[in-house]
Design a protein around this motif. Structure first.
Motif, mmCIF file in Angstrom:
data_model
loop_
_atom_site.group_PDB
_atom_site.id
_atom_site.type_symbol
_atom_site.label_atom_id
_atom_site.label_comp_id
_atom_site.label_asym_id
_atom_site.label_seq_id
_atom_site.Cartn_x
_atom_site.Cartn_y
_atom_site.Cartn_z
ATOM 1 N N VAL A 47 0.715 -1.183 -0.135
ATOM 2 C CA VAL A 47 0.291 0.153 0.140
ATOM 3 C C VAL A 47 0.952 1.318 -0.015
ATOM 4 C CG1 VAL A 47 -1.927 1.299 1.362
ATOM 5 C CG2 VAL A 47 -1.795 -0.971 1.199
ATOM 6 N N ARG A 48 1.967 1.398 0.726
ATOM 7 C CA ARG A 48 2.761 2.240 0.620
ATOM 8 C C ARG A 48 3.421 2.696 -0.517
ATOM 9 N NH1 ARG A 48 8.836 2.327 3.564
ATOM 10 N NH2 ARG A 48 9.497 4.463 2.408
ATOM 11 N N GLY A 49 3.835 1.609 -1.297
ATOM 12 C CA GLY A 49 4.202 1.666 -2.691
ATOM 13 C C GLY A 49 3.482 2.405 -3.671
ATOM 14 N N ALA A 50 2.079 2.014 -3.645
ATOM 15 C CA ALA A 50 1.058 2.419 -4.392
ATOM 16 C C ALA A 50 0.836 3.932 -4.110
ATOM 17 C CB ALA A 50 -0.196 1.591 -4.327
ATOM 18 N N LEU A 51 0.625 4.333 -2.958
ATOM 19 C CA LEU A 51 0.308 5.746 -2.485
ATOM 20 C C LEU A 51 1.578 6.745 -2.748
ATOM 21 C CD1 LEU A 51 -1.645 5.330 0.884
ATOM 22 C CD2 LEU A 51 -2.447 6.118 -1.438
ATOM 23 N N GLU A 52 2.839 6.035 -2.374
ATOM 24 C CA GLU A 52 3.892 7.005 -2.309
ATOM 25 C C GLU A 52 4.203 7.260 -4.021
ATOM 26 O OE1 GLU A 52 7.538 6.297 -0.376
ATOM 27 O OE2 GLU A 52 6.377 6.022 1.480
ATOM 28 N N SER A 89 -3.434 12.127 4.827
ATOM 29 C CA SER A 89 -4.188 11.375 5.967
ATOM 30 C C SER A 89 -3.675 9.821 6.003
ATOM 31 C CB SER A 89 -5.523 11.610 6.323
ATOM 32 O OG SER A 89 -6.054 11.209 5.219
ATOM 33 N N THR A 90 -3.759 9.275 4.887
ATOM 34 C CA THR A 90 -3.897 7.908 4.699
ATOM 35 C C THR A 90 -2.177 7.425 4.878
ATOM 36 O OG1 THR A 90 -5.745 7.758 3.154
ATOM 37 C CG2 THR A 90 -4.238 5.933 3.103
ATOM 38 N N LEU A 91 -1.192 8.358 3.894
ATOM 39 C CA LEU A 91 -0.005 7.777 4.040
ATOM 40 C C LEU A 91 0.696 8.267 5.153
ATOM 41 C CD1 LEU A 91 2.119 6.759 1.990
ATOM 42 C CD2 LEU A 91 2.550 9.012 1.031
ATOM 43 N N ARG A 92 0.424 9.176 5.870
ATOM 44 C CA ARG A 92 1.113 9.403 7.246
ATOM 45 C C ARG A 92 0.686 8.413 8.353
ATOM 46 N NH1 ARG A 92 3.421 14.516 7.158
ATOM 47 N NH2 ARG A 92 2.313 16.008 5.647
#
Length: 227
Positions: free
Chosen positions: A89-94, A154-157
């Motif tokens: 999820v982190r990879g997709a959002l970043e 908000s999601t990535l933090r």
């Protein structure tokens, strides 16, 4: 086990203890699954139970501490499956944040990103884990602010708070510091200099993939094996 003596100056006491315990967890002074006994923490940091309870509640929201029925607060144990899911999820959002940064970031955002990467490149070999984590937080502050999307913000933090322990594992791995400099420089070049959204997305995703591979390797090495 000796802890960081909390200095009763500058920052409020609760903030000092919060930072001290957070860094002790990230540095593996407390092991995954270990109970965080209030009385011991009070003695370690020389503070009251009220302060310790407030700090534990905050670390619970960050994902570094988990409250287990009949056991109380323990250091969060992340399985390889948990870690892989977080990094996916982190990879997709970043990646999306990098693309949006290339399209939307102001000159101030671009300058902030470049400044923190140059400082990281200059100081990471001598910096301790807390300082390296702080610089990575500053990099992500610039990236997320420049992406100008409140949902990503908000999601990535929230994901970054949960992945902090894994980030600590990754940053402490031998050779990872120099790799991180190269990867962040590539992100800056694509997103802030060339303003190439596709290249920025790819550079961000590449950084997360490499961080994930390192963190998962370090996580596996620290977990007990059967046989």
């Amino acid at each position: 086990m000796t802890g960081q003596r909390v200095q009763r100056v500058a920052a409020p006491l609760r903030a000092q203890v919060l930072e001290a315990l957070r860094q002790d967890i990230l540095a593996a002074e407390f092991k995954p699954g270990e109970r965080l006994v209030e009385a011991r923490l009070c003695a370690r940091y020389e503070v009251s139970r009220t302060v310790v309870r407030e700090v534990l509640r905050q670390l619970d929201t960050e994902g570094l501490v988990t409250t287990v029925p009949n056991r109380g607060p323990v250091v969060t144990e992340l399985t390889s499956g948990d870690a892989e899911a977080l990094f996916e999820v982190r990879g997709a959002l970043e990646g999306l944040a990098g693309a949006l940064f290339a399209e939307r970031a102001t000159e101030e955002h671009r300058e902030r990103m470049g400044k923190v990467i140059r400082r990281y490149a200059r100081t990471h070999r001598k910096a301790d884990l807390a300082e390296r984590l702080e610089m990575k937080d500053e990099f992500y502050d610039a990236l997320i602010d420049g992406a100008a999307n409140p949902i990503i913000d908000s999601t990535l933090r929230g994901i970054h708070a949960r992945v902090q322990m894994l980030r600590g594992l990754s940053l402490q791995a031998e050779g990872r510091g120099a790799e991180t400099v190269r990867e962040l420089t590539a992100i800056h070049d694509a997103a802030a200099v060339r303003r190439d959204a596709a290249a920025a997305r790819e550079a961000c995703e590449d950084h997360v993939r490499n961080a994930a591979a390192t963190a998962l390797r370090e996580l596996a090495a620290r977990q007990p094996h059967d046989g």
